[in-house]
Design a protein around this motif. Structure first.
Motif, PDB file in Angstrom:
ATOM      1  N   ALA A  82       0.847  -1.196   0.000  1.00 25.30           N
ATOM      2  CA  ALA A  82       0.000   0.000   0.000  1.00 25.30           C
ATOM      3  C   ALA A  82       0.881   1.244   0.000  1.00 25.30           C
ATOM      4  O   ALA A  82       1.787   1.374   0.827  1.00 25.30           O
ATOM      5  CB  ALA A  82      -0.900   0.007   1.229  1.00 25.30           C
ATOM      6  N   ASN A  83       0.603   2.157  -0.934  1.00 25.86           N
ATOM      7  CA  ASN A  83       1.313   3.426  -1.011  1.00 25.86           C
ATOM      8  C   ASN A  83       0.664   4.390  -0.018  1.00 25.86           C
ATOM      9  O   ASN A  83      -0.543   4.569  -0.020  1.00 25.86           O
ATOM     10  CB  ASN A  83       1.223   3.979  -2.436  1.00 25.86           C
ATOM     11  N   LEU A  84       1.466   5.031   0.814  1.00 22.96           N
ATOM     12  CA  LEU A  84       0.954   5.935   1.835  1.00 22.96           C
ATOM     13  C   LEU A  84       0.922   7.398   1.395  1.00 22.96           C
ATOM     14  O   LEU A  84       0.478   8.261   2.145  1.00 22.96           O
ATOM     15  CB  LEU A  84       1.804   5.818   3.114  1.00 22.96           C
TER      16      LEU A  84
ATOM     17  N   GLN B 160      10.211  10.555  -3.214  1.00 26.22           N
ATOM     18  CA  GLN B 160      10.234   9.672  -2.050  1.00 26.22           C
ATOM     19  C   GLN B 160       8.833   9.109  -1.889  1.00 26.22           C
ATOM     20  O   GLN B 160       7.870   9.869  -1.779  1.00 26.22           O
ATOM     21  CB  GLN B 160      10.611  10.419  -0.778  1.00 26.22           C
ATOM     22  N   LEU B 161       8.727   7.804  -1.891  1.00 31.26           N
ATOM     23  CA  LEU B 161       7.430   7.142  -1.749  1.00 31.26           C
ATOM     24  C   LEU B 161       7.454   6.266  -0.509  1.00 31.26           C
ATOM     25  O   LEU B 161       8.406   5.518  -0.274  1.00 31.26           O
ATOM     26  CB  LEU B 161       7.130   6.292  -2.987  1.00 31.26           C
ATOM     27  N   ASN B 162       6.401   6.346   0.289  1.00 33.28           N
ATOM     28  CA  ASN B 162       6.265   5.568   1.517  1.00 33.28           C
ATOM     29  C   ASN B 162       5.268   4.439   1.302  1.00 33.28           C
ATOM     30  O   ASN B 162       4.191   4.666   0.744  1.00 33.28           O
ATOM     31  CB  ASN B 162       5.774   6.473   2.649  1.00 33.28           C
TER      32      ASN B 162
ATOM     33  N   LEU C 216       8.325   0.787   4.285  1.00 35.20           N
ATOM     34  CA  LEU C 216       9.413   0.975   3.347  1.00 35.20           C
ATOM     35  C   LEU C 216       9.415   2.408   2.814  1.00 35.20           C
ATOM     36  O   LEU C 216       8.369   3.032   2.664  1.00 35.20           O
ATOM     37  CB  LEU C 216       9.257   0.039   2.146  1.00 35.20           C
ATOM     38  N   LEU C 217      10.614   2.881   2.484  1.00 29.52           N
ATOM     39  CA  LEU C 217      10.776   4.173   1.827  1.00 29.52           C
ATOM     40  C   LEU C 217      11.527   3.906   0.533  1.00 29.52           C
ATOM     41  O   LEU C 217      12.584   3.263   0.545  1.00 29.52           O
ATOM     42  CB  LEU C 217      11.574   5.140   2.703  1.00 29.52           C
TER      43      LEU C 217
END
Length: 74
Positions: free
Chosen positions: A3-5, A20-22, A70-71
């Motif tokens: 899941a992308n936050l 930057q994707l969390n 995860l980042l």
């Protein structure tokens, strides 16, 4: 399940996707699983994945019935 936050906000929609994707990576099974992560918006650029501030490779180990945050940076 991955899941992308990062939610799309109309204010900075021009910047989407961010560099930057969390993510939350969840393993609902009872057994440890591995997952290979690819980030298509990076468009072939090198992606650095980190977990708890520590760099990891492209494959992530997730314990049974657990999640990891995860980042991804590119």
């Amino acid at each position: 399940m991955l899941a992308n936050l990062d939610l799309l906000d109309a204010f900075n929609a021009k910047l989407f996707p961010p560099r930057q994707l969390n993510f939350i990576l969840y393993n609902p099974t009872a057994e440890r699983r591995s997952a290979s992560i690819s980030i298509p918006p990076a468009q072939g650029h090198e992606v650095r994945l980190s977990r708890d501030g520590q760099s990891i490779g492209g494959t992530v180990q997730v314990p049974g019935q657990a999640w990891v945050r995860l980042l991804a940076e590119y």
